[in-house]
Design a protein around this motif. Sequence first.
Motif, mmCIF file in Angstrom:
data_model
loop_
_atom_site.group_PDB
_atom_site.id
_atom_site.type_symbol
_atom_site.label_atom_id
_atom_site.label_comp_id
_atom_site.label_asym_id
_atom_site.label_seq_id
_atom_site.Cartn_x
_atom_site.Cartn_y
_atom_site.Cartn_z
ATOM 1 N N UNK A 182 59.311 77.902 24.274
ATOM 2 C CA UNK A 182 58.117 77.942 23.429
ATOM 3 C C UNK A 182 57.551 76.539 23.268
ATOM 4 N N UNK A 183 56.271 76.392 23.609
ATOM 5 C CA UNK A 183 55.508 75.153 23.390
ATOM 6 C C UNK A 183 54.277 75.508 22.563
ATOM 7 N N UNK A 184 54.347 75.451 21.225
ATOM 8 C CA UNK A 184 53.234 75.919 20.384
ATOM 9 C C UNK A 184 51.931 75.168 20.599
ATOM 10 N N UNK A 185 51.984 73.934 21.078
ATOM 11 C CA UNK A 185 50.772 73.146 21.233
ATOM 12 C C UNK A 185 49.966 73.543 22.471
ATOM 13 N N UNK A 186 50.508 74.348 23.348
ATOM 14 C CA UNK A 186 49.805 74.749 24.564
ATOM 15 C C UNK A 186 48.978 76.008 24.330
ATOM 16 N N UNK A 187 47.969 76.185 25.174
ATOM 17 C CA UNK A 187 47.164 77.407 25.095
ATOM 18 C C UNK A 187 48.010 78.623 25.450
ATOM 19 N N UNK A 188 48.753 78.544 26.532
ATOM 20 C CA UNK A 188 49.748 79.560 26.863
ATOM 21 C C UNK A 188 51.110 78.978 26.480
ATOM 22 N N UNK A 189 51.537 79.313 25.303
ATOM 23 C CA UNK A 189 52.647 78.611 24.665
ATOM 24 C C UNK A 189 54.011 78.946 25.253
ATOM 25 N N UNK A 190 54.151 80.058 25.944
ATOM 26 C CA UNK A 190 55.462 80.492 26.420
ATOM 27 C C UNK A 190 55.645 80.219 27.910
ATOM 28 N N UNK A 191 56.877 79.949 28.280
ATOM 29 C CA UNK A 191 57.288 79.884 29.673
ATOM 30 C C UNK A 191 58.451 80.854 29.864
ATOM 31 N N UNK A 192 58.383 81.652 30.901
ATOM 32 C CA UNK A 192 59.458 82.566 31.261
ATOM 33 C C UNK A 192 60.095 82.026 32.539
ATOM 34 N N UNK A 193 61.376 81.737 32.477
ATOM 35 C CA UNK A 193 62.094 81.079 33.565
ATOM 36 C C UNK A 193 63.061 82.084 34.190
ATOM 37 N N UNK A 194 62.983 82.219 35.525
ATOM 38 C CA UNK A 194 63.856 83.103 36.295
ATOM 39 C C UNK A 194 64.818 82.240 37.099
#
Length: 282
Positions: free
Chosen positions: A70-82
Amino acid sequence: MTVVHSAPRFASNEGVKDALSAALGAMLVDAHEEHGEILLTVKRDSIEDALRLLRDEHEYQQLMEIAGVDYPQRAERFEVVYMLLSVTRNHRVMLKVTASERTPVPTVTTLWPNAGWLEREVFDLYGVLFEGNTDLRRILTDYGFEGHPFRKDFPLTGYQELRYSEEEKRVVYEPVDLPQDLRQFDFMSPWEGADYVLPGDEKAATPPVSDPKTTGKPSQTGAGAKADEEAADKVSAGAPAEDDSEIDETAPEPTEDREDRSEREGKARDTKAATEPKEKGE
């Protein structure tokens, strides 16, 4: 017995990034190596095709984990890592996509069955939606839980607490009520100490180290002529060990004088005969 396996004991990243980047083509957004691992960022809508390509054509057979960030400061705040593993080459690679609270990520349950549990975990903790997952339920939090606890804006205390009620004989949910305010720590080093005065330290009055207390006077140490005289007196005066008289080392006379007994007949095992004395003249 020597076991020969096709997978090397130590896998190298040499040439892997360029090969996978060329294979992904337009689906790839960024590729770089970080902390000894290959990290590939792909377009969100192409994640299923990218993972299928790596599984079928580049021998990354296993999906080891799906994690959220979670990066709240970004427009797309989430990253999903595989995180993928190649069993035949003993090599790992990571792919990631970005998402917001309202942009779902395509499910990969069509490629690996275990992705269903992993996607539910990311949904439960971060609130990321996975389009195509037919069983997207919470998996770690309790029934009726509100919010997603791994988001950076989620309060550390939560919103509700549960306890067992003796009156109702069941577990009840109540708003969080802390007996004291939440304490914040600055994680200071215990060796360096804080730059400020801690509560209670202002009451401590320690003597300066440069002025140590000494006992140089006889009245303080107990030394002197009187103490020397008392030490010269023998505590064991008059004791036998202090007497210089000669010690008689001759053996003392026996205290008893009994007559010799007559010999007994028989052996020890012949009880009766052994205990009867011989008669005179025999």
